[in-house]
Design a protein around this motif. Structure first.
Motif, short mmCIF file in Angstrom:
data_model
loop_
_atom_site.label_atom_id
_atom_site.label_comp_id
_atom_site.label_asym_id
_atom_site.label_seq_id
_atom_site.Cartn_x
_atom_site.Cartn_y
_atom_site.Cartn_z
N VAL A 237 0.84 -1.20 0.00
CA VAL A 237 0.00 0.00 0.00
C VAL A 237 0.87 1.25 0.00
CG1 VAL A 237 -1.85 1.23 1.20
CG2 VAL A 237 -1.79 -1.29 1.23
N LEU A 238 1.92 1.24 0.80
CA LEU A 238 2.83 2.39 0.88
C LEU A 238 3.48 2.67 -0.47
CD1 LEU A 238 4.45 1.68 4.34
CD2 LEU A 238 3.08 3.70 3.76
N GLU A 239 3.83 1.62 -1.18
CA GLU A 239 4.46 1.80 -2.50
C GLU A 239 3.54 2.58 -3.43
OE1 GLU A 239 5.34 -2.09 -3.87
OE2 GLU A 239 7.04 -2.38 -2.50
N LYS A 240 2.24 2.32 -3.35
CA LYS A 240 1.30 3.01 -4.23
C LYS A 240 0.98 4.42 -3.72
CE LYS A 240 1.31 -0.29 -7.01
NZ LYS A 240 2.08 -0.09 -8.27
N ILE A 241 0.97 4.60 -2.41
CA ILE A 241 0.71 5.93 -1.86
C ILE A 241 1.82 6.89 -2.29
CG2 ILE A 241 0.63 7.29 0.26
CD1 ILE A 241 -0.81 4.97 1.59
N PHE A 242 3.05 6.42 -2.27
CA PHE A 242 4.19 7.31 -2.53
C PHE A 242 4.82 7.12 -3.89
CE2 PHE A 242 4.01 7.04 2.16
CZ PHE A 242 3.86 8.38 2.44
#
Length: 243
Positions: A237-242
């Protein structure tokens, strides 16, 4: 003159001014805001303004589409130009429904599941009619009820689950009871959220979807075990957020 942040407000020249929201998280049904803890602990959120919408017994004055839409609208109104919205499961359902009802655009959106059709009120009542509200002597009893054996060894998950419980007279109760579960779900009965999302996707500048269900919208497939991806694999999820 500079400013500094207190909660979600800026103090500037002695006056309090509401700060724009950088990240809005819309939670799954029955989970406290702490369901996002493994995401927002990331240092890249430091000095950023975050708001989280929950769906619990006391989240709304009245559990209705009107009140849910109003809360979503208030937060989106205050979302920064580059703001990011992340919704999961029931949060996805509520957000798509809001977008169908309101001509609002979103800069960046990440969705985690939420494309199943919610049963009718009759079906929901039939399903939940014999389900009694559970109570637990200890949090460990709650863990035994909702977790697999492997999950019970995840101390971070146990800590997050604790926030789904309320303590009353020495007994632990889930913060969302059966009656209100039916009330929340019945709002969106028999709606095709895959079709609805296709109708509003042109108002979303950039979106990314994780889905355990096969849908026609471009998405990344996840297993049903990863339905709560922000807990099971927060890095994805973090990869897609940032990104």
């Amino acid at each position: 003159m500079g400013y500094f942040v207190i909660s979600n407000f800026l103090i500037y020249k002695g006056k309090e001014k509401e700060r724009m929201i950088d990240y809005l998280f819309i939670s799954p049904l029955g989970w406290s805001k702490h369901v996002w803890d493994e995401i927002i602990i990331d240092r890249r959120f430091e000095s950023k303004s975050i708001e989280i919408i929950e769906f619990l017994n006391d989240s709304f004055e009245d559990i209705s589409e009107e009140h849910i839409d109003r809360k979503i609208n208030n937060h989106l109104d205050n979302l920064s130009k580059e703001g990011v919205v992340v919704a999961s499961s029931y949060g996805t359902v509520a957000l798509i429904s809001f977008l169908i009802n309101n001509n609002v655009s979103i800069n960046r959106l990440i969705l985690i599941d939420g494309f199943d059709i919610v049963p009718s009120l009759e079906e929901l009542n039939s399903t939940f009619n014999c389900v009694e509200d559970k109570c637990f002597q200890e949090p460990s009893d709650y863990y035994n009820d909702v977790l697999s054996d492997d999950e019970k060894n995840d101390l971070k998950l146990l800590h997050i689950l604790n926030h789904n419980l309320a303590l009353k007279n020495g007994i632990y109760y889930p913060k969302l009871d059966t009656k209100n579960t039916v009330s929340y779900l019945s709002i969106y009965s028999n709606r095709d959220f895959e079709k609805d999302f296709q109708l509003v996707s042109n108002r979303i500048k950039d979106f990314f979807i994780f889905s355990s269900r096969d849908i026609l919208i471009p998405h990344t497939k996840i297993s049903e075990d990863n339905h709560l991806l922000m807990l099971k694999n927060p890095q994805k999820v973090l990869e897609k957020i940032f990104s």
